[in-house]
Design an enzyme around this catalytic site. Structure first.
Site, PDB file in Angstrom:
ATOM      1  N   TYR A 144       0.843  -1.202   0.000  1.00 11.58           N
ATOM      2  CA  TYR A 144       0.000   0.000   0.000  1.00 11.58           C
ATOM      3  C   TYR A 144       0.869   1.239   0.000  1.00 11.58           C
ATOM      4  O   TYR A 144       1.966   1.237   0.547  1.00 11.58           O
ATOM      5  CB  TYR A 144      -0.971   0.024   1.185  1.00 11.58           C
ATOM      6  CG  TYR A 144      -0.368  -0.151   2.564  1.00 11.58           C
ATOM      7  CD1 TYR A 144      -0.017  -1.417   3.033  1.00 11.58           C
ATOM      8  CD2 TYR A 144      -0.179   0.936   3.413  1.00 11.58           C
ATOM      9  CE1 TYR A 144       0.500  -1.591   4.307  1.00 11.58           C
ATOM     10  CE2 TYR A 144       0.343   0.767   4.695  1.00 11.58           C
ATOM     11  CZ  TYR A 144       0.685  -0.500   5.131  1.00 11.58           C
ATOM     12  OH  TYR A 144       1.209  -0.675   6.382  1.00 11.58           O
ATOM     13  N   MET A 146       1.469   5.328   1.015  1.00 13.24           N
ATOM     14  CA  MET A 146       1.057   6.204   2.128  1.00 13.24           C
ATOM     15  C   MET A 146       1.749   7.559   2.093  1.00 13.24           C
ATOM     16  O   MET A 146       2.770   7.731   1.443  1.00 13.24           O
ATOM     17  CB  MET A 146       1.306   5.521   3.475  1.00 13.24           C
ATOM     18  CG  MET A 146       2.754   5.339   3.835  1.00 13.24           C
ATOM     19  SD  MET A 146       2.953   4.747   5.554  1.00 13.24           S
ATOM     20  CE  MET A 146       2.628   6.244   6.490  1.00 13.24           C
ATOM     21  N   GLN A 184       9.612  -5.874   6.028  1.00 14.91           N
ATOM     22  CA  GLN A 184       9.093  -4.657   5.400  1.00 14.91           C
ATOM     23  C   GLN A 184      10.128  -4.067   4.455  1.00 14.91           C
ATOM     24  O   GLN A 184      11.317  -4.078   4.764  1.00 14.91           O
ATOM     25  CB  GLN A 184       8.667  -3.619   6.448  1.00 14.91           C
ATOM     26  CG  GLN A 184       9.726  -2.631   6.894  1.00 14.91           C
ATOM     27  CD  GLN A 184      10.736  -3.195   7.884  1.00 14.91           C
ATOM     28  OE1 GLN A 184      10.829  -4.386   8.107  1.00 14.91           O
ATOM     29  NE2 GLN A 184      11.526  -2.307   8.478  1.00 14.91           N
TER      30      GLN A 184
HETATM   31  C1  VOV Z   1       8.382  -5.189  10.391  1.00 15.43           C
HETATM   32  C2  VOV Z   1       7.954  -4.014  10.620  1.00 15.43           C
HETATM   33  C3  VOV Z   1       8.610  -2.669  10.583  1.00 15.43           C
HETATM   34  C4  VOV Z   1       9.799  -2.230  11.129  1.00 15.43           C
HETATM   35  C5  VOV Z   1      10.828  -3.045  11.924  1.00 15.43           C
HETATM   36  C6  VOV Z   1       9.939  -0.838  10.807  1.00 15.43           C
HETATM   37  C7  VOV Z   1      11.001  -0.031  11.231  1.00 15.43           C
HETATM   38  C8  VOV Z   1      11.209   1.248  10.710  1.00 15.43           C
HETATM   39  C9  VOV Z   1      12.334   2.079  11.047  1.00 15.43           C
HETATM   40  C10 VOV Z   1      13.417   1.719  12.053  1.00 15.43           C
HETATM   41  C11 VOV Z   1      12.224   3.234  10.296  1.00 15.43           C
HETATM   42  C12 VOV Z   1      13.166   4.461  10.331  1.00 15.43           C
HETATM   43  C13 VOV Z   1      14.483   4.232   9.725  1.00 15.43           C
HETATM   44  C14 VOV Z   1      14.400   3.622   8.349  1.00 15.43           C
HETATM   45  O1  VOV Z   1      14.654   2.403   8.302  1.00 15.43           O
HETATM   46  O2  VOV Z   1      14.055   4.302   7.406  1.00 15.43           O
HETATM   47  C15 VOV Z   1      11.066   3.082   9.484  1.00 15.43           C
HETATM   48  C16 VOV Z   1      10.664   4.016   8.525  1.00 15.43           C
HETATM   49  C17 VOV Z   1       9.422   3.976   7.924  1.00 15.43           C
HETATM   50  N1  VOV Z   1       8.432   3.029   8.111  1.00 15.43           N
HETATM   51 FE1  VOV Z   1       8.588   1.353   9.194  1.00 15.43          FE
HETATM   52  N2  VOV Z   1       8.854  -0.444  10.059  1.00 15.43           N
HETATM   53  C18 VOV Z   1       8.007  -1.528   9.922  1.00 15.43           C
HETATM   54  C19 VOV Z   1       6.763  -1.581   9.290  1.00 15.43           C
HETATM   55  C20 VOV Z   1       6.180  -0.460   8.722  1.00 15.43           C
HETATM   56  C21 VOV Z   1       4.806  -0.369   8.300  1.00 15.43           C
HETATM   57  C22 VOV Z   1       3.772  -1.456   8.439  1.00 15.43           C
HETATM   58  C23 VOV Z   1       4.620   0.877   7.781  1.00 15.43           C
HETATM   59  C24 VOV Z   1       3.302   1.476   7.303  1.00 15.43           C
HETATM   60  C25 VOV Z   1       2.689   2.333   8.399  1.00 15.43           C
HETATM   61  C26 VOV Z   1       1.350   1.881   8.874  1.00 15.43           C
HETATM   62  O3  VOV Z   1       0.897   2.412   9.908  1.00 15.43           O
HETATM   63  O4  VOV Z   1       0.708   1.035   8.243  1.00 15.43           O
HETATM   64  C27 VOV Z   1       5.867   1.563   7.834  1.00 15.43           C
HETATM   65  C28 VOV Z   1       6.088   2.820   7.336  1.00 15.43           C
HETATM   66  C29 VOV Z   1       7.339   3.424   7.383  1.00 15.43           C
HETATM   67  C30 VOV Z   1       7.652   4.649   6.676  1.00 15.43           C
HETATM   68  C31 VOV Z   1       6.705   5.389   5.751  1.00 15.43           C
HETATM   69  C32 VOV Z   1       8.946   4.984   6.990  1.00 15.43           C
HETATM   70  C33 VOV Z   1       9.722   6.212   6.484  1.00 15.43           C
HETATM   71  C34 VOV Z   1       9.271   7.357   7.323  1.00 15.43           C
HETATM   72  C35 VOV Z   1      10.013   8.650   7.148  1.00 15.43           C
HETATM   73  O5  VOV Z   1       9.429   9.685   7.536  1.00 15.43           O
HETATM   74  O6  VOV Z   1      11.143   8.646   6.645  1.00 15.43           O
HETATM   75  N3  VOV Z   1       6.794   0.747   8.444  1.00 15.43           N
HETATM   76  N4  VOV Z   1      10.438   1.896   9.772  1.00 15.43           N
END
Ligand code: VOV
Length: 248
Positions: A144, A146, A184
């Site tokens: 999806y 976002m 992810q």
């Molecule tokens: C297995 C699940 C999981 C894990 C461990 C995880 C971890 C992390 C870390 C540590 C970081 C920051 C550093 C990087 O690595 O970039 C992120 C970054 C990000 N994420 Fe995440 N995320 C997951 C999962 C995960 C999901 C399910 C979603 C959708 C949100 C939801 O509500 O449906 C998401 C979104 C994001 C996004 C859009 C970003 C970038 C944001 C920005 O502003 O730059 N993410 N995410």
């Protein structure tokens, strides 16, 4: 002005969603259908070769529901390669029996919210592997797009770096509690497509998608700042499974 997060980019990504024109497929001769499937087999083999040489990666999944019948997620070094890939598929006989219904262009992205200050992330082999990942062959996929909200008092882009870091830490903690169950791949698409990020999740148990996405809805960064597009969910395919699915 708030400080922009620093991002690292890896492979470019193309999510390509196709619907099957079942009437045309059923009207075709058995030979034409077999020819179309053989041609796809060859393409899948080429893509496996690219993956083995670590020059890219491709995921092939069915899509459940009426949004599409199947999808490819391709990762490649350049946007040109993705372009060639999609036209190569479009020239196949199988493509004549498909209708393109959705696509998404983005690039594998990591941001520095969780980075260790004073270290070069590109010296870290784990970081490099995450930028150019071999896509998992998990049983299920969920995709999806976002955005981070920019509305009135809920404007992500006006928050300080510290406020965003705190929220991203909490996000990361929830994500980590799903380690081993969900993989992810976050792809950035500002300037490339209609949303700011693509979220692609892989899991052996599709129910984990629901649990994870639901739990994140209560976390501030999603609860307050997350806006979401359409969800696509499906099952792992390979040449044989696809042939089975297309059998008429
Ligand atoms: C297995 C699940 C999981 C894990 C461990 C995880 C971890 C992390 C870390 C540590 C970081 C920051 C550093 C990087 O690595 O970039 C992120 C970054 C990000 N994420 Fe995440 N995320 C997951 C999962 C995960 C999901 C399910 C979603 C959708 C949100 C939801 O509500 O449906 C998401 C979104 C994001 C996004 C859009 C970003 C970038 C944001 C920005 O502003 O730059 N993410 N995410």
């Amino acid at each position: 002005m708030s400080e922009a997060a620093q991002t690292l980019e890896g492979w470019y990504a193309l999510h390509d969603f196709r619907m099957v024109d079942w009437s045309a497929w059923k009207r075709a001769s058995e030979d034409d259908r077999q020819g179309a499937l053989d041609e796809l087999h060859n393409l899948l083999e080429d893509w496996t070769g690219i993956e083995n040489r670590q020059e890219g990666s491709t995921a092939f999944y069915s899509v459940v529901g009426q949004k599409a019948d199947f999808m490819f997620m391709h990762l490649r070094e350049t946007l040109e390669e993705l372009n060639t890939l999609e036209t190569t598929f479009n020239k196949t006989r199988l493509a004549e029996f498909t209708i393109p219904v959705y696509s998404y262009v983005s690039i594998v992205e990591l941001s520095n919210y969780m980075g260790q200050p004073g270290t070069d992330p590109l010296e870290n082999p784990e970081v490099v592997a995450r930028l150019k990942p071999a896509l998992p062959k998990a049983k299920h996929i969920c995709f999806y797009p976002m955005n981070k909200r920019r509305e009135g008092n809920d404007n992500w882009y006006m928050l300080s770096m510290d406020e965003r870091k705190t929220m991203m830490r909490s996000h990361g903690m929830i994500g980590r509690s799903y380690a081993g169950r969900v993989k992810q791949i976050i792809t950035g698409s500002v300037g490339f497509d209609d949303w700011e990020w693509g979220v692609t999740l892989f899991a052996e148990d599709a129910l984990t998608f629901k649990k994870l996405v639901y739990e994140m809805r209560f976390d501030e960064v999603s609860a307050r700042y997350g806006d979401f597009g359409s969800f696509y969910v499906g099952n792992l395919l390979d040449g044989e499974k696809f042939a089975q699915q297309m059998k008429v």
